[in-house]
Design an enzyme around this catalytic site. Sequence first.
Site, short mmCIF file in Angstrom:
data_model
loop_
_atom_site.label_atom_id
_atom_site.label_comp_id
_atom_site.label_asym_id
_atom_site.label_seq_id
_atom_site.Cartn_x
_atom_site.Cartn_y
_atom_site.Cartn_z
CG ASP A 32 42.91 36.17 57.12
OD1 ASP A 32 43.21 35.42 58.07
OD2 ASP A 32 41.76 36.55 56.90
CG HIS A 49 50.66 30.67 62.09
ND1 HIS A 49 49.77 31.51 61.46
CD2 HIS A 49 50.07 30.33 63.27
CE1 HIS A 49 48.69 31.66 62.22
NE2 HIS A 49 48.84 30.95 63.31
CG LEU A 143 60.99 46.34 49.81
CD1 LEU A 143 60.28 45.62 48.65
CD2 LEU A 143 60.85 45.47 51.05
C1 FPP Z 1 46.58 35.04 60.01
O1 FPP Z 1 46.08 33.77 59.62
C2 FPP Z 1 48.01 35.03 60.20
C3 FPP Z 1 48.71 35.39 61.34
C4 FPP Z 1 48.05 35.84 62.57
C5 FPP Z 1 50.17 35.30 61.42
C6 FPP Z 1 50.87 35.74 60.18
C7 FPP Z 1 52.29 35.30 60.22
C8 FPP Z 1 52.94 34.74 59.16
C9 FPP Z 1 52.33 34.53 57.83
C10 FPP Z 1 54.33 34.27 59.29
C11 FPP Z 1 55.37 35.15 58.73
C12 FPP Z 1 55.57 36.30 59.55
C13 FPP Z 1 56.47 36.53 60.52
C14 FPP Z 1 56.16 36.29 61.93
C15 FPP Z 1 57.78 37.09 60.25
P1 FPP Z 1 44.95 33.13 60.51
O2 FPP Z 1 45.62 32.40 61.61
O3 FPP Z 1 44.02 34.20 60.96
O4 FPP Z 1 44.23 32.15 59.53
P2 FPP Z 1 42.69 31.77 59.55
O5 FPP Z 1 41.93 33.05 59.27
O6 FPP Z 1 42.56 30.78 58.43
O7 FPP Z 1 42.39 31.18 60.88
#
Ligand code: FPP
Length: 249
Positions: A32, A49, A143
């Site tokens: 997050d 992301h 893993l």
């Molecule tokens: C949440 O942050 C994150 C996500 C919904 C996407 C997580 C994906 C990755 C970290 C990329 C790596 C993974 C993959 C696809 C292989 P948020 O957007 O909710 O952040 P915020 O709370 O600050 O708005």
Amino acid sequence: MKVKKPPAHPSGVTAPKFNKDQLPKHVAVVMDGNGRWAKNRGLPRTEGHKAGEAALIDLIYGAIEIGVKEVSAFAFSTENWKRSPEEVKFLMNFSREVLRSRRDELNTVGVKIRWIGQEKRLMKSVIDELLSAEKLTEKNKVLTLNMCVNYGGRAEISAAAAKLASDAKRGKVSLKSITEKSFAKYFEVSDVDLFLRSSGEMRTSNFLPWQSVYSELVFMDVLWPDVDRRVLWQAIEEYVRRDRRYGKA
Ligand code: FPP
């Protein structure tokens, strides 16, 4: 193919020594804070992301270095469909690209990739990429990485209950034989020892609810793109200090 050691962290830092018996076997991560990381830099959310990809890979390397056997990563939740169509589209394409570009290096270090989530609404090209990553890495043993894409915990529990009901209806299981232990067999993911969430938010957000009832929760005050293996090790140091009693005195 010979399994390689994961590349060292750029800082050259080495892993702390943990007693193998005290280590969490299974670590779940809610990645997050990507949006906020990008906003802090005046960038579009999608840049957050993108920066989060390296954080996940480094965390996996750090997990391998100390001997953690399983990591579950929440890449896209069933609730994430509520985001803007542009962000959903980006996350879908991004999941596909990350799998395609990283599966070989994860394979080299012995990671077995498994897709956990629902088919409903997912693009076929994303499903195909997940399945081919699974196929490529199915024999790996270092893993297990559960890539949770289009995953929701309550949906998972409902699906498990539906399967159990169907088995009961067909006479495959008797109602009397249903226990926590027998129901647990309807889940693909095992119990989580350490549940991590970045960005300081203190929620579990429908991630692995059945598997995390006795998890140690560690909420890290760092946005996901700033996470690396050192943050994982700190969280494990905290985990090792905890006293897991499972209801005992
Ligand atoms: C949440 O942050 C994150 C996500 C919904 C996407 C997580 C994906 C990755 C970290 C990329 C790596 C993974 C993959 C696809 C292989 P948020 O957007 O909710 O952040 P915020 O709370 O600050 O708005």
